[in-house]
Motif scaffolding. Structure first.
Motif, PDB file in Angstrom:
ATOM      1  N   SER A 119       8.807  -7.298   4.734  1.00  0.00           N
ATOM      2  CA  SER A 119       9.126  -6.270   3.357  1.00  0.00           C
ATOM      3  C   SER A 119       8.156  -6.295   2.233  1.00  0.00           C
ATOM      4  O   SER A 119       7.767  -5.214   1.697  1.00  0.00           O
ATOM      5  CB  SER A 119      10.518  -6.774   2.851  1.00  0.00           C
ATOM      6  OG  SER A 119      10.570  -7.891   2.452  1.00  0.00           O
ATOM      7  N   ARG A 120       7.729  -7.450   2.030  1.00  0.00           N
ATOM      8  CA  ARG A 120       6.653  -7.435   0.581  1.00  0.00           C
ATOM      9  C   ARG A 120       5.127  -6.884   1.228  1.00  0.00           C
ATOM     10  O   ARG A 120       4.636  -6.118   0.365  1.00  0.00           O
ATOM     11  CB  ARG A 120       6.441  -9.006   0.120  1.00  0.00           C
ATOM     12  CG  ARG A 120       7.774  -9.523  -0.312  1.00  0.00           C
ATOM     13  CD  ARG A 120       8.357  -8.844  -1.624  1.00  0.00           C
ATOM     14  NE  ARG A 120       9.365  -9.541  -2.224  1.00  0.00           N
ATOM     15  CZ  ARG A 120      10.666  -9.148  -1.933  1.00  0.00           C
ATOM     16  NH1 ARG A 120      11.072  -8.642  -0.906  1.00  0.00           N
ATOM     17  NH2 ARG A 120      11.725  -9.931  -2.574  1.00  0.00           N
ATOM     18  N   VAL A 121       5.095  -7.092   2.421  1.00  0.00           N
ATOM     19  CA  VAL A 121       3.803  -6.627   2.926  1.00  0.00           C
ATOM     20  C   VAL A 121       3.695  -5.093   2.941  1.00  0.00           C
ATOM     21  O   VAL A 121       3.123  -4.449   2.631  1.00  0.00           O
ATOM     22  CB  VAL A 121       3.440  -7.170   4.245  1.00  0.00           C
ATOM     23  CG1 VAL A 121       2.073  -6.579   4.897  1.00  0.00           C
ATOM     24  CG2 VAL A 121       2.791  -8.652   4.289  1.00  0.00           C
ATOM     25  N   ASP A 122       4.894  -4.751   3.446  1.00  0.00           N
ATOM     26  CA  ASP A 122       5.217  -3.154   3.378  1.00  0.00           C
ATOM     27  C   ASP A 122       5.138  -2.584   1.985  1.00  0.00           C
ATOM     28  O   ASP A 122       4.742  -1.590   1.896  1.00  0.00           O
ATOM     29  CB  ASP A 122       6.438  -2.965   4.346  1.00  0.00           C
ATOM     30  CG  ASP A 122       6.338  -3.393   5.641  1.00  0.00           C
ATOM     31  OD1 ASP A 122       5.411  -3.491   6.299  1.00  0.00           O
ATOM     32  OD2 ASP A 122       7.484  -3.402   6.382  1.00  0.00           O
TER      33      ASP A 122
ATOM     34  N   VAL B 212       3.449  -3.524  -0.513  1.00  0.00           N
ATOM     35  CA  VAL B 212       2.203  -3.406  -1.059  1.00  0.00           C
ATOM     36  C   VAL B 212       1.231  -2.629  -0.289  1.00  0.00           C
ATOM     37  O   VAL B 212       0.591  -1.650  -0.867  1.00  0.00           O
ATOM     38  CB  VAL B 212       1.387  -4.902  -0.915  1.00  0.00           C
ATOM     39  CG1 VAL B 212       0.035  -4.727  -1.284  1.00  0.00           C
ATOM     40  CG2 VAL B 212       2.146  -5.803  -2.008  1.00  0.00           C
ATOM     41  N   ALA B 213       1.232  -2.383   1.034  1.00  0.00           N
ATOM     42  CA  ALA B 213       0.777  -1.344   1.913  1.00  0.00           C
ATOM     43  C   ALA B 213       1.126   0.012   1.780  1.00  0.00           C
ATOM     44  O   ALA B 213       0.157   0.901   1.894  1.00  0.00           O
ATOM     45  CB  ALA B 213       0.494  -2.115   3.396  1.00  0.00           C
ATOM     46  N   ALA B 214       2.393   0.155   1.379  1.00  0.00           N
ATOM     47  CA  ALA B 214       2.957   1.380   1.180  1.00  0.00           C
ATOM     48  C   ALA B 214       2.554   2.390   2.393  1.00  0.00           C
ATOM     49  O   ALA B 214       2.163   3.442   2.329  1.00  0.00           O
ATOM     50  CB  ALA B 214       2.277   2.061  -0.023  1.00  0.00           C
ATOM     51  N   ASN B 215       2.630   2.056   3.421  1.00  0.00           N
ATOM     52  CA  ASN B 215       2.304   2.632   4.662  1.00  0.00           C
ATOM     53  C   ASN B 215       3.459   2.793   5.876  1.00  0.00           C
ATOM     54  O   ASN B 215       3.469   2.373   6.847  1.00  0.00           O
ATOM     55  CB  ASN B 215       1.016   2.228   5.677  1.00  0.00           C
ATOM     56  CG  ASN B 215       1.357   0.820   6.018  1.00  0.00           C
ATOM     57  OD1 ASN B 215       2.365   0.103   5.630  1.00  0.00           O
ATOM     58  ND2 ASN B 215       0.483   0.213   7.030  1.00  0.00           N
ATOM     59  N   ARG B 216       4.693   2.916   5.371  1.00  0.00           N
ATOM     60  CA  ARG B 216       5.957   2.918   6.277  1.00  0.00           C
ATOM     61  C   ARG B 216       5.959   4.119   7.099  1.00  0.00           C
ATOM     62  O   ARG B 216       6.848   3.836   8.183  1.00  0.00           O
ATOM     63  CB  ARG B 216       7.328   3.150   5.304  1.00  0.00           C
ATOM     64  CG  ARG B 216       7.338   1.658   4.352  1.00  0.00           C
ATOM     65  CD  ARG B 216       8.859   1.966   3.805  1.00  0.00           C
ATOM     66  NE  ARG B 216       9.279   3.215   3.118  1.00  0.00           N
ATOM     67  CZ  ARG B 216      10.542   3.386   2.747  1.00  0.00           C
ATOM     68  NH1 ARG B 216      11.426   2.440   3.071  1.00  0.00           N
ATOM     69  NH2 ARG B 216      10.555   4.486   2.049  1.00  0.00           N
ATOM     70  N   PHE B 217       5.253   5.088   7.201  1.00  0.00           N
ATOM     71  CA  PHE B 217       5.256   6.197   7.933  1.00  0.00           C
ATOM     72  C   PHE B 217       4.151   5.783   9.082  1.00  0.00           C
ATOM     73  O   PHE B 217       4.081   6.554  10.068  1.00  0.00           O
ATOM     74  CB  PHE B 217       4.767   7.401   7.424  1.00  0.00           C
ATOM     75  CG  PHE B 217       5.958   8.317   7.021  1.00  0.00           C
ATOM     76  CD1 PHE B 217       6.928   8.570   7.767  1.00  0.00           C
ATOM     77  CD2 PHE B 217       5.969   8.158   5.543  1.00  0.00           C
ATOM     78  CE1 PHE B 217       8.044   9.469   6.934  1.00  0.00           C
ATOM     79  CE2 PHE B 217       7.293   8.867   4.889  1.00  0.00           C
ATOM     80  CZ  PHE B 217       8.110   9.531   5.776  1.00  0.00           C
ATOM     81  N   SER B 218       3.379   4.505   9.039  1.00  0.00           N
ATOM     82  CA  SER B 218       2.495   4.260  10.206  1.00  0.00           C
ATOM     83  C   SER B 218       3.261   4.273  11.385  1.00  0.00           C
ATOM     84  O   SER B 218       4.425   3.532  11.497  1.00  0.00           O
ATOM     85  CB  SER B 218       1.662   3.072   9.743  1.00  0.00           C
ATOM     86  OG  SER B 218       1.332   2.113  10.815  1.00  0.00           O
TER      87      SER B 218
ATOM     88  N   ALA C 130       8.691  -0.058  14.203  1.00  0.00           N
ATOM     89  CA  ALA C 130       9.174  -1.457  14.537  1.00  0.00           C
ATOM     90  C   ALA C 130       9.981  -1.879  13.352  1.00  0.00           C
ATOM     91  O   ALA C 130      10.557  -3.169  13.193  1.00  0.00           O
ATOM     92  CB  ALA C 130       8.059  -2.586  14.579  1.00  0.00           C
ATOM     93  N   ARG C 131      10.507  -0.954  12.532  1.00  0.00           N
ATOM     94  CA  ARG C 131      11.253  -1.609  11.314  1.00  0.00           C
ATOM     95  C   ARG C 131      12.676  -0.862  11.310  1.00  0.00           C
ATOM     96  O   ARG C 131      12.624   0.222  11.927  1.00  0.00           O
ATOM     97  CB  ARG C 131      10.638  -1.160  10.095  1.00  0.00           C
ATOM     98  CG  ARG C 131       9.386  -1.698   9.853  1.00  0.00           C
ATOM     99  CD  ARG C 131       9.273  -3.258   9.375  1.00  0.00           C
ATOM    100  NE  ARG C 131       7.975  -3.714   9.204  1.00  0.00           N
ATOM    101  CZ  ARG C 131       6.820  -3.651   9.802  1.00  0.00           C
ATOM    102  NH1 ARG C 131       6.868  -3.841  11.276  1.00  0.00           N
ATOM    103  NH2 ARG C 131       5.768  -4.107   9.319  1.00  0.00           N
TER     104      ARG C 131
ATOM    105  N   PRO D 273      -1.580   7.460  -3.326  1.00  0.00           N
ATOM    106  CA  PRO D 273      -0.372   6.811  -3.853  1.00  0.00           C
ATOM    107  C   PRO D 273       0.918   6.965  -3.449  1.00  0.00           C
ATOM    108  O   PRO D 273       1.220   8.285  -3.544  1.00  0.00           O
ATOM    109  CB  PRO D 273      -0.758   6.611  -5.437  1.00  0.00           C
ATOM    110  CG  PRO D 273      -2.306   7.426  -5.391  1.00  0.00           C
ATOM    111  CD  PRO D 273      -2.511   8.204  -4.168  1.00  0.00           C
ATOM    112  N   GLY D 274       1.736   6.152  -3.562  1.00  0.00           N
ATOM    113  CA  GLY D 274       3.300   6.422  -3.364  1.00  0.00           C
ATOM    114  C   GLY D 274       3.587   6.304  -1.977  1.00  0.00           C
ATOM    115  O   GLY D 274       5.007   6.438  -1.644  1.00  0.00           O
ATOM    116  N   GLY D 275       2.661   6.180  -0.861  1.00  0.00           N
ATOM    117  CA  GLY D 275       3.286   6.125   0.434  1.00  0.00           C
ATOM    118  C   GLY D 275       3.615   7.050   1.185  1.00  0.00           C
ATOM    119  O   GLY D 275       4.459   6.947   2.274  1.00  0.00           O
ATOM    120  N   PRO D 276       3.304   8.477   0.976  1.00  0.00           N
ATOM    121  CA  PRO D 276       3.725   9.524   1.749  1.00  0.00           C
ATOM    122  C   PRO D 276       2.792   9.605   3.088  1.00  0.00           C
ATOM    123  O   PRO D 276       1.851   8.924   3.165  1.00  0.00           O
ATOM    124  CB  PRO D 276       3.255  10.707   0.771  1.00  0.00           C
ATOM    125  CG  PRO D 276       2.195  10.261   0.175  1.00  0.00           C
ATOM    126  CD  PRO D 276       2.376   8.794  -0.145  1.00  0.00           C
TER     127      PRO D 276
END
Length: 328
Positions: free
Chosen positions: A138-141, A143-149, A155-156, A240-243
């Protein structure tokens, strides 16, 4: 029926539980390490400028988190291959289906118990794997802000549950129609792998209409353009913001004209990596992006889980239709 199902598949179940326990121990340790490092790094940048400091978290733990992510993406496929495909082909190849289906238990009830017990077990295994990884990473995600990868999205949270349900019933259905274990296992692997490529690249972006936005080019964004491998980075841009950045335009000035061939831009491009971001940021330039906003993440998770669950239900209905026919 439930006891007989357990007796037949206890080996596969024990292997899955054993692997889950081993991986759970590792992910708990890894998750605690990531949280400890995150808290230490966050304390170092309490006065501001956290982005650069926290980015080291992805450097330290990103590879291990990604490796577990690839493993989790493979879990539903393995369930379909080793749990789903042999479910009925084992009976057909051994000829024991003739005895089983001539008892007091009907074919439909026999199949319903098999699919229900092992299908729920498949979803539970994938769900627990996903829960552990989501917590640990969760902390790596963040920072990376790439949840749509694709690697992160697949895998989440709840998506792996839908994948597991579909893969298990897919293997069962192919086994029922092909009637041979090895070919059914191979075809299950091929079909599931193809869908894991097609869905993120061709279908997922259509769950909702993308929106257009203008992104001002700041020094931080220019620096992010030197990074490689971020999802949606058309031209290396990290918004920025992880879109989910579906597409981007060229660099534009305030009037909407491209600046890529102007003398001013060429002068900035010739400067060092340290000076170039500041130079470009002074030009009041922007990029037009087509994106799926970050707040649609959970909407997409639910849609994709529902999609694969509906596909699993359709395949299950096909199994019931087939098994009640002239299958001998």
């Amino acid at each position: 029926m439930i006891w007989m199902t357990w007796r037949q598949f206890r080996t596969q179940a024990l292997v899955g539980v054993g692997a889950l326990l081993l991986l759970a121990v590792y992910m708990v340790i890894l998750g605690l390490q990531i949280r400890h490092s995150y808290d230490d790094l966050h304390a170092q940048c309490a006065s501001g400028g956290c982005a650069g400091v926290l980015s080291s978290l992805t450097d330290d733990y990103g590879f291990r988190v990604d490796l577990i992510g690839y493993l989790l993406i493979a879990v539903p496929g393995l369930i379909g291959i080793f749990w789903g495909a042999p479910l009925i082909t084992r009976e057909l190849e051994a000829g024991t289906h003739r005895l089983v289906w001539n008892q007091s238990v009907t074919r439909g009830r026999w199949l319903a118990v098999k699919l229900g017990v092992l299908g729920l077990a498949s979803m539970a295994v994938a769900g627990l794997y996903s829960l552990l990884l989501t917590w640990a990473a969760s902390r790596v995600d963040l920072v990376a802000a790439n949840r749509f990868s694709p690697l992160v999205f697949d895998a989440r949270n709840i998506a792996p549950v839908g994948y597991a349900a579909f893969a298990f019933v897919l293997g069962t259905t192919l086994g029922l129609f092909i009637r041979r274990t090895v070919p059914a296992m191979a075809l299950t692997l091929v079909v599931f792998a193809v869908l894991q490529i097609v869905v993120p690249n061709m279908i997922r972006t259509n769950y909702a209409e993308p929106v257009r936005a203008n992104v001002p080019i700041t020094a931080d964004i220019v620096r992010s353009m030197t990074k490689i491998g971020r999802y949606g980075d058309i031209g290396g841009l990290t918004v920025p913001g992880g879109p989910w950045v579906v597409s981007t335009s060229a660099l534009l000035d305030s009037s909407g004209k491209e600046v890529g061939h102007t003398s001013w831009y060429q002068n900035c491009a010739k400067q060092s990596l340290d000076d170039m971001p500041v130079c470009l940021a002074k030009g009041n330039i922007h990029v037009q992006v087509t994106e799926q906003p970050a707040d649609r993440y959970w909407k997409f998770q639910w849609i994709e889980t529902a999609l694969f669950t509906v596909l699993a239900a359709a395949l299950a209905a096909l199994c019931f239709w087939r098994i009640r026919g002239r299958l001998t």
